[in-house]
Design a protein around this motif. Sequence first.
Motif, PDB file in Angstrom:
ATOM      1  N   THR A   1      20.762   9.122  25.854  1.00  0.00           N
ATOM      2  CA  THR A   1      21.346  10.109  24.958  1.00  0.00           C
ATOM      3  C   THR A   1      21.304   9.578  23.530  1.00  0.00           C
ATOM      4  O   THR A   1      21.491   8.389  23.288  1.00  0.00           O
ATOM      5  N   ARG A   2      21.085  10.474  22.599  1.00  0.00           N
ATOM      6  CA  ARG A   2      20.969  10.113  21.190  1.00  0.00           C
ATOM      7  C   ARG A   2      22.366  10.077  20.574  1.00  0.00           C
ATOM      8  O   ARG A   2      22.813  10.998  19.900  1.00  0.00           O
ATOM      9  N   VAL A   3      23.093   8.988  20.812  1.00  0.00           N
ATOM     10  CA  VAL A   3      24.472   8.841  20.326  1.00  0.00           C
ATOM     11  C   VAL A   3      24.615   7.489  19.646  1.00  0.00           C
ATOM     12  O   VAL A   3      23.876   6.547  19.926  1.00  0.00           O
ATOM     13  N   GLY A   4      25.597   7.384  18.726  1.00  0.00           N
ATOM     14  CA  GLY A   4      25.845   6.129  18.050  1.00  0.00           C
ATOM     15  C   GLY A   4      24.578   5.567  17.434  1.00  0.00           C
ATOM     16  O   GLY A   4      23.773   6.280  16.834  1.00  0.00           O
ATOM     17  N   SER A   5      24.380   4.261  17.632  1.00  0.00           N
ATOM     18  CA  SER A   5      23.195   3.585  17.096  1.00  0.00           C
ATOM     19  C   SER A   5      22.115   3.392  18.148  1.00  0.00           C
ATOM     20  O   SER A   5      21.274   2.499  18.023  1.00  0.00           O
TER      21      SER A   5
ATOM     22  N   ASP B   1      12.389   6.657  19.551  1.00  0.00           N
ATOM     23  CA  ASP B   1      11.989   7.804  20.360  1.00  0.00           C
ATOM     24  C   ASP B   1      10.476   8.026  20.325  1.00  0.00           C
ATOM     25  O   ASP B   1       9.870   8.160  19.260  1.00  0.00           O
ATOM     26  N   GLY B   2       9.881   8.063  21.515  1.00  0.00           N
ATOM     27  CA  GLY B   2       8.451   8.274  21.635  1.00  0.00           C
ATOM     28  C   GLY B   2       7.625   7.022  21.450  1.00  0.00           C
ATOM     29  O   GLY B   2       6.400   7.052  21.647  1.00  0.00           O
ATOM     30  N   HIS B   3       8.266   5.899  21.092  1.00  0.00           N
ATOM     31  CA  HIS B   3       7.550   4.635  20.865  1.00  0.00           C
ATOM     32  C   HIS B   3       7.985   3.541  21.842  1.00  0.00           C
ATOM     33  O   HIS B   3       7.146   2.814  22.363  1.00  0.00           O
ATOM     34  N   THR B   4       9.305   3.420  22.073  1.00  0.00           N
ATOM     35  CA  THR B   4       9.791   2.409  23.018  1.00  0.00           C
ATOM     36  C   THR B   4      10.605   3.036  24.151  1.00  0.00           C
ATOM     37  O   THR B   4      11.081   2.344  25.029  1.00  0.00           O
ATOM     38  N   GLY B   5      10.797   4.342  24.084  1.00  0.00           N
ATOM     39  CA  GLY B   5      11.563   5.064  25.099  1.00  0.00           C
ATOM     40  C   GLY B   5      11.702   6.502  24.662  1.00  0.00           C
ATOM     41  O   GLY B   5      11.060   6.942  23.693  1.00  0.00           O
ATOM     42  N   LEU B   6      12.556   7.245  25.341  1.00  0.00           N
ATOM     43  CA  LEU B   6      12.728   8.669  25.054  1.00  0.00           C
ATOM     44  C   LEU B   6      14.211   8.986  24.870  1.00  0.00           C
ATOM     45  O   LEU B   6      15.049   8.544  25.668  1.00  0.00           O
ATOM     46  N   LEU B   7      14.534   9.747  23.828  1.00  0.00           N
ATOM     47  CA  LEU B   7      15.907  10.127  23.535  1.00  0.00           C
ATOM     48  C   LEU B   7      16.088  11.625  23.749  1.00  0.00           C
ATOM     49  O   LEU B   7      15.164  12.413  23.524  1.00  0.00           O
ATOM     50  N   THR B   8      17.288  11.991  24.164  1.00  0.00           N
ATOM     51  CA  THR B   8      17.597  13.399  24.418  1.00  0.00           C
ATOM     52  C   THR B   8      19.013  13.701  23.946  1.00  0.00           C
ATOM     53  O   THR B   8      19.765  12.804  23.560  1.00  0.00           O
ATOM     54  N   GLY B   9      19.374  14.976  24.025  1.00  0.00           N
ATOM     55  CA  GLY B   9      20.762  15.342  23.868  1.00  0.00           C
ATOM     56  C   GLY B   9      21.532  15.007  25.136  1.00  0.00           C
ATOM     57  O   GLY B   9      20.977  14.419  26.076  1.00  0.00           O
ATOM     58  N   PRO B  10      22.804  15.392  25.214  1.00  0.00           N
ATOM     59  CA  PRO B  10      23.629  15.045  26.380  1.00  0.00           C
ATOM     60  C   PRO B  10      23.413  15.929  27.595  1.00  0.00           C
ATOM     61  O   PRO B  10      24.089  15.747  28.607  1.00  0.00           O
ATOM     62  N   ASP B  11      22.491  16.861  27.531  1.00  0.00           N
ATOM     63  CA  ASP B  11      22.265  17.786  28.640  1.00  0.00           C
ATOM     64  C   ASP B  11      21.599  17.079  29.819  1.00  0.00           C
ATOM     65  O   ASP B  11      20.568  16.408  29.664  1.00  0.00           O
ATOM     66  N   ALA B  12      22.177  17.225  31.003  1.00  0.00           N
ATOM     67  CA  ALA B  12      21.645  16.546  32.188  1.00  0.00           C
ATOM     68  C   ALA B  12      20.235  17.008  32.518  1.00  0.00           C
ATOM     69  O   ALA B  12      19.392  16.212  32.968  1.00  0.00           O
TER      70      ALA B  12
END
Length: 393
Positions: free
Chosen positions: A308-312, A319-330
Amino acid sequence: MKPDSRIRVMEIIARMNVGGPATQVLGLSEGLNPDEFDHRLYTGYVDGGEGDHLRLRGSTVRVHRVPGLGRSVRPADDVRTLIHLIARIREFRPHIVHTRTAKAGALGRTAARLAGTGAARIHVFHGHLLHGYFSPPKRHLYVQSERLLATMSDRLVTVGSRVREDLLAARIGRPEQYVVIPPGVRLGGVPDRRTARAALGLPMDAPVVAYVGRLTQVKRPDRFVEVAHSVLRSVPGCHFVVCGGGELSPEVERSIGPAHRSFHLMGWRRDVETVYAAADVVLLTSDNEGMPLTLIEAGMAGVPAVATRVGSVAEVVRDGHTGLLTGPDAGELAAQTIRLLCDPLLARQLGDAARRWTTASFGVERLVSDTETLYRSLCEARRSRTVLEGTPR
């Protein structure tokens, strides 16, 4: 350097439970130059059901136990703890009082001020409690308390830029008080995949998703289980490893339901690098974070993360380079997890990039160096101020 000329540092943390703050404290305790710094650790006891970081790591760092300095807030006990800390400060006469975690930060900074020894005061925010912890009235009380405590602080350290910006937006402290010092991590030797899976009793060829961390509300282990069930509908042979414990452990176990053969609840483990080595993806589902060491460790092990894209978090997972980030939606978390499980080439590329990025940016040596520089700068400022005021050192 003569022993009596060393910089004396009194570090205060509520408890050394498994997590980011304890990892940073231990790294500093073991890494600071003992010829230049007399560093002493003051802490309470780990609550039942939590992992004890010192015990799991087999640490030999000397600890000064402080009665009542634990997780729970009990006014009468906290007053006694405050009196105890004031006495210890007057006895040790540190140049710097360095606090971590909310309760230790409140009691430690207050004690340093009341002790009247002139010690510089540093408080570290490994994250903050602005989101996901309190009801609105309690959040208001937290913000007001931290605003007051900031006036008792010489420096406020955050683990990431986003954490600093959140705190400034809440009008906690002044910009010039803040210093960003990212975490420093040293991961043990990472075994090969087959060895790791054999050690954990996992099938050799099945996809594996790992959750590493406390099973507590803000981490949203319920969301992890929801994501897992969704992933299983698309990748029925997937296995899910949960490494950690906490008050929600029974709830997590109940929520797994008929899919229990796909889940492996392992509790706290000393060899967390084995869990990373066995995983194809590390999943973080939190509502709020500082800068999660789980994601740094996973990166060092070459495992891509979905988080999840929260805090730091975005300062660790690019995102897209070392992993993937999303919102809090399951559903969104599940979709990105499935994407990596079904595209091993992409997963490998992200994992390799994560290893290079985290190894270069989050080493313990850099953490120690940054902290030593901060300590020296505060002591030099203190000496200069003393000279200008014309009082004896």
